[in-house]
Write a protein that holds these residues in place. Structure first.
Motif, PDB file in Angstrom:
ATOM      1  N   TRP A   1      -0.533 -20.888  -2.611  1.00  0.00           N
ATOM      2  CA  TRP A   1       0.610 -20.277  -3.303  1.00  0.00           C
ATOM      3  C   TRP A   1       0.238 -18.964  -3.973  1.00  0.00           C
ATOM      4  CZ3 TRP A   1      -0.376 -20.311  -8.611  1.00  0.00           C
ATOM      5  CH2 TRP A   1      -1.367 -21.208  -9.033  1.00  0.00           C
ATOM      6  N   LEU A   2      -0.955 -18.436  -3.653  1.00  0.00           N
ATOM      7  CA  LEU A   2      -1.421 -17.192  -4.272  1.00  0.00           C
ATOM      8  C   LEU A   2      -1.713 -16.128  -3.219  1.00  0.00           C
ATOM      9  CD1 LEU A   2      -3.823 -18.956  -6.748  1.00  0.00           C
ATOM     10  CD2 LEU A   2      -2.062 -17.344  -7.455  1.00  0.00           C
ATOM     11  N   ILE A   3      -1.580 -14.887  -3.609  1.00  0.00           N
ATOM     12  CA  ILE A   3      -1.983 -13.793  -2.714  1.00  0.00           C
ATOM     13  C   ILE A   3      -3.112 -13.027  -3.384  1.00  0.00           C
ATOM     14  CG2 ILE A   3      -1.272 -11.752  -1.409  1.00  0.00           C
ATOM     15  CD1 ILE A   3       1.628 -12.711  -1.636  1.00  0.00           C
ATOM     16  N   ASP A   4      -4.246 -12.957  -2.684  1.00  0.00           N
ATOM     17  CA  ASP A   4      -5.395 -12.197  -3.167  1.00  0.00           C
ATOM     18  C   ASP A   4      -5.294 -10.790  -2.569  1.00  0.00           C
ATOM     19  OD1 ASP A   4      -7.783 -11.568  -4.361  1.00  0.00           O
ATOM     20  OD2 ASP A   4      -9.003 -12.955  -3.175  1.00  0.00           O
ATOM     21  N   THR A   5      -5.725  -9.810  -3.344  1.00  0.00           N
ATOM     22  CA  THR A   5      -5.638  -8.420  -2.877  1.00  0.00           C
ATOM     23  C   THR A   5      -6.994  -7.732  -3.073  1.00  0.00           C
ATOM     24  OG1 THR A   5      -4.921  -7.620  -5.062  1.00  0.00           O
ATOM     25  CG2 THR A   5      -3.188  -8.274  -3.529  1.00  0.00           C
ATOM     26  N   PRO A   6      -7.322  -6.754  -2.243  1.00  0.00           N
ATOM     27  CA  PRO A   6      -8.568  -6.018  -2.454  1.00  0.00           C
ATOM     28  C   PRO A   6      -8.418  -5.074  -3.654  1.00  0.00           C
ATOM     29  CG  PRO A   6      -7.632  -5.626  -0.244  1.00  0.00           C
ATOM     30  CD  PRO A   6      -6.578  -6.273  -1.070  1.00  0.00           C
ATOM     31  N   GLY A   7      -9.461  -4.972  -4.470  1.00  0.00           N
ATOM     32  CA  GLY A   7      -9.406  -4.107  -5.648  1.00  0.00           C
ATOM     33  C   GLY A   7      -9.108  -2.658  -5.300  1.00  0.00           C
ATOM     34  N   GLU A   8      -9.481  -2.253  -4.104  1.00  0.00           N
ATOM     35  CA  GLU A   8      -9.252  -0.859  -3.689  1.00  0.00           C
ATOM     36  C   GLU A   8      -7.763  -0.518  -3.707  1.00  0.00           C
ATOM     37  OE1 GLU A   8     -11.269  -2.957  -2.259  1.00  0.00           O
ATOM     38  OE2 GLU A   8     -13.223  -1.958  -2.218  1.00  0.00           O
ATOM     39  N   TYR A   9      -6.900  -1.506  -3.457  1.00  0.00           N
ATOM     40  CA  TYR A   9      -5.454  -1.237  -3.430  1.00  0.00           C
ATOM     41  C   TYR A   9      -4.952  -0.795  -4.804  1.00  0.00           C
ATOM     42  CZ  TYR A   9      -4.829  -3.352   1.225  1.00  0.00           C
ATOM     43  OH  TYR A   9      -4.867  -3.638   2.565  1.00  0.00           O
ATOM     44  N   CYS A  10      -5.693  -1.195  -5.841  1.00  0.00           N
ATOM     45  CA  CYS A  10      -5.309  -0.835  -7.204  1.00  0.00           C
ATOM     46  C   CYS A  10      -5.966   0.458  -7.655  1.00  0.00           C
ATOM     47  CB  CYS A  10      -5.800  -1.917  -8.143  1.00  0.00           C
ATOM     48  SG  CYS A  10      -4.515  -2.841  -8.817  1.00  0.00           S
ATOM     49  N   GLU A  11      -7.050   0.799  -7.016  1.00  0.00           N
ATOM     50  CA  GLU A  11      -7.821   1.962  -7.474  1.00  0.00           C
ATOM     51  C   GLU A  11      -7.427   3.234  -6.746  1.00  0.00           C
ATOM     52  OE1 GLU A  11     -11.994   1.398  -7.951  1.00  0.00           O
ATOM     53  OE2 GLU A  11     -11.737  -0.592  -8.822  1.00  0.00           O
TER      54      GLU A  11
ATOM     55  N   TYR B   1       1.149  -0.755  -0.510  1.00  0.00           N
ATOM     56  CA  TYR B   1       0.921  -2.085   0.082  1.00  0.00           C
ATOM     57  C   TYR B   1       1.215  -3.178  -0.944  1.00  0.00           C
ATOM     58  CZ  TYR B   1      -1.530   0.719   3.529  1.00  0.00           C
ATOM     59  OH  TYR B   1      -1.847   1.662   4.460  1.00  0.00           O
ATOM     60  N   LEU B   2       0.805  -2.894  -2.182  1.00  0.00           N
ATOM     61  CA  LEU B   2       1.042  -3.881  -3.235  1.00  0.00           C
ATOM     62  C   LEU B   2       2.530  -4.008  -3.511  1.00  0.00           C
ATOM     63  CD1 LEU B   2      -1.793  -2.890  -5.757  1.00  0.00           C
ATOM     64  CD2 LEU B   2      -1.810  -4.734  -4.060  1.00  0.00           C
ATOM     65  N   ILE B   3       3.195  -2.867  -3.592  1.00  0.00           N
ATOM     66  CA  ILE B   3       4.622  -2.899  -3.927  1.00  0.00           C
ATOM     67  C   ILE B   3       5.410  -3.567  -2.802  1.00  0.00           C
ATOM     68  CG2 ILE B   3       6.649  -1.452  -4.390  1.00  0.00           C
ATOM     69  CD1 ILE B   3       4.592   0.463  -5.860  1.00  0.00           C
ATOM     70  N   ALA B   4       5.089  -3.221  -1.553  1.00  0.00           N
ATOM     71  CA  ALA B   4       5.808  -3.830  -0.412  1.00  0.00           C
ATOM     72  C   ALA B   4       5.603  -5.341  -0.420  1.00  0.00           C
ATOM     73  CB  ALA B   4       5.323  -3.224   0.892  1.00  0.00           C
ATOM     74  N   THR B   5       4.389  -5.785  -0.624  1.00  0.00           N
ATOM     75  CA  THR B   5       4.106  -7.226  -0.586  1.00  0.00           C
ATOM     76  C   THR B   5       4.763  -7.949  -1.743  1.00  0.00           C
ATOM     77  OG1 THR B   5       2.002  -6.689   0.419  1.00  0.00           O
ATOM     78  CG2 THR B   5       2.249  -8.936  -0.390  1.00  0.00           C
ATOM     79  N   SER B   6       4.876  -7.261  -2.875  1.00  0.00           N
ATOM     80  CA  SER B   6       5.404  -7.928  -4.061  1.00  0.00           C
ATOM     81  C   SER B   6       6.854  -8.376  -3.879  1.00  0.00           C
ATOM     82  CB  SER B   6       5.285  -7.017  -5.282  1.00  0.00           C
ATOM     83  OG  SER B   6       6.216  -5.967  -5.202  1.00  0.00           O
ATOM     84  N   PHE B   7       7.565  -7.775  -2.945  1.00  0.00           N
ATOM     85  CA  PHE B   7       8.954  -8.200  -2.721  1.00  0.00           C
ATOM     86  C   PHE B   7       9.023  -9.645  -2.230  1.00  0.00           C
ATOM     87  CE2 PHE B   7       9.756  -3.702  -3.088  1.00  0.00           C
ATOM     88  CZ  PHE B   7      11.013  -3.658  -3.696  1.00  0.00           C
ATOM     89  N   ASP B   8       7.934 -10.145  -1.666  1.00  0.00           N
ATOM     90  CA  ASP B   8       7.903 -11.535  -1.196  1.00  0.00           C
ATOM     91  C   ASP B   8       7.269 -12.472  -2.213  1.00  0.00           C
ATOM     92  OD1 ASP B   8       9.052 -10.947   1.242  1.00  0.00           O
ATOM     93  OD2 ASP B   8       7.119 -10.379   2.114  1.00  0.00           O
ATOM     94  N   THR B   9       7.103 -11.990  -3.439  1.00  0.00           N
ATOM     95  CA  THR B   9       6.448 -12.838  -4.431  1.00  0.00           C
ATOM     96  C   THR B   9       7.397 -13.091  -5.594  1.00  0.00           C
ATOM     97  OG1 THR B   9       5.548 -11.038  -5.758  1.00  0.00           O
ATOM     98  CG2 THR B   9       4.230 -11.748  -3.882  1.00  0.00           C
ATOM     99  N   LYS B  10       6.915 -13.956  -6.479  1.00  0.00           N
ATOM    100  CA  LYS B  10       7.732 -14.308  -7.636  1.00  0.00           C
ATOM    101  C   LYS B  10       7.133 -13.722  -8.915  1.00  0.00           C
ATOM    102  CE  LYS B  10      10.193 -16.789 -10.514  1.00  0.00           C
ATOM    103  NZ  LYS B  10      11.221 -15.990 -11.131  1.00  0.00           N
ATOM    104  N   LEU B  11       5.811 -13.507  -8.886  1.00  0.00           N
ATOM    105  CA  LEU B  11       5.115 -13.143 -10.116  1.00  0.00           C
ATOM    106  C   LEU B  11       3.915 -12.265  -9.776  1.00  0.00           C
ATOM    107  CD1 LEU B  11       5.002 -13.958 -13.209  1.00  0.00           C
ATOM    108  CD2 LEU B  11       3.279 -15.640 -12.516  1.00  0.00           C
ATOM    109  N   LEU B  12       3.708 -11.289 -10.652  1.00  0.00           N
ATOM    110  CA  LEU B  12       2.554 -10.403 -10.506  1.00  0.00           C
ATOM    111  C   LEU B  12       1.528 -10.793 -11.568  1.00  0.00           C
ATOM    112  CD1 LEU B  12       1.917  -7.782  -8.893  1.00  0.00           C
ATOM    113  CD2 LEU B  12       2.790  -6.514 -10.875  1.00  0.00           C
ATOM    114  N   VAL B  13       0.270 -10.910 -11.170  1.00  0.00           N
ATOM    115  CA  VAL B  13      -0.798 -11.224 -12.123  1.00  0.00           C
ATOM    116  C   VAL B  13      -1.735 -10.016 -12.188  1.00  0.00           C
ATOM    117  CG1 VAL B  13      -2.714 -12.764 -12.680  1.00  0.00           C
ATOM    118  CG2 VAL B  13      -0.646 -13.694 -11.610  1.00  0.00           C
TER     119      VAL B  13
END
Ligand SMILES: Nc1nc2c(ncn2[C@@H]2O[C@H](COP(=O)(O)OP(=O)(O)OP(=O)(O)O)[C@@H](O)[C@H]2O)c(=O)[nH]1
Ligand SMILES: [Mg+2]
Length: 146
Positions: A35-45, A52-64
């Motif tokens: 039930w979790l999505i792991d992301t590479p740190g590079e996507y944030c840096e 990629y993060l924003i597009a994927t977040s549309f399929d999620t319920k919560l951002l951590v």
């Protein structure tokens, strides 16, 4: 979806939340884990990869948003959480570390996420993991998505 800088402890956090005992390796791409999505740190840096993060977040319920308690600086731009279509919570990692400064980490996180709850954890020692898991459970269940 769990986001944060390279080495912030995202995969270790996910491992602890899922009670998984496999070893953690460097995250190379988006990884859907239960039930979790792991992301590479590079996507944030790298701002070019925020998309990629924003597009994927549309399929999620919560951002951590993960902030490493041993780091002197934050890696999220100011107000970053507000650019996503879902609510955010903050998690401060590595509080077991001798040079951890959770209060500073919270201040850094607050620049990216002025509102929303913050949790301090050690994925190694399990501190705060149970509380975080039940809080996320509650947030996800209230939407019926999990
Ligand atoms: N002391 C301590 N170290 C931790 C903790 N969690 C993770 N680490 C260490 O921090 C390093 C990075 O952890 P990862 O979980 O791979 O970090 P990540 O955010 O997934 O990194 P990327 O996949 O590169 O984006 C590893 O050496 C972990 O063992 C913790 O709770 N305490
Ligand atoms: Mg990782």
């Amino acid at each position: 979806m769990v986001i944060g800088s390279v080495g912030a402890g995202k995969s270790s956090l996910i491992r602890a939340l899922l009670n998984d005992d496999r070893e953690v390796a460097k995250t190379q791409s988006l990884l859907f884990r239960d039930w979790l999505i792991d992301t590479p740190g590079e996507y944030c840096e790298n701002p070019l990869q925020y998309r990629y993060l924003i597009a994927t977040s549309f399929d999620t319920k919560l951002l951590v948003l993960v902030q490493d308690a041993t780091k002197e600086r934050g890696y999220f731009p100011p107000g970053f959480a507000g650019g996503f279509p879902v609510p955010a919570i903050g998690v401060i990692t590595k509080i077991d570390h001798p040079s951890a400064n959770p209060a500073k980490a919270e201040r850094l996180l607050r620049q990216a996420m002025p509102k929303g709850e913050c949790f301090a954890v050690s994925s190694w020692e399990g501190t705060g993991i149970e509380e975080l898991r039940s809080r996320i459970d509650h947030l996800l269940q209230s939407d019926g998505r999990r």
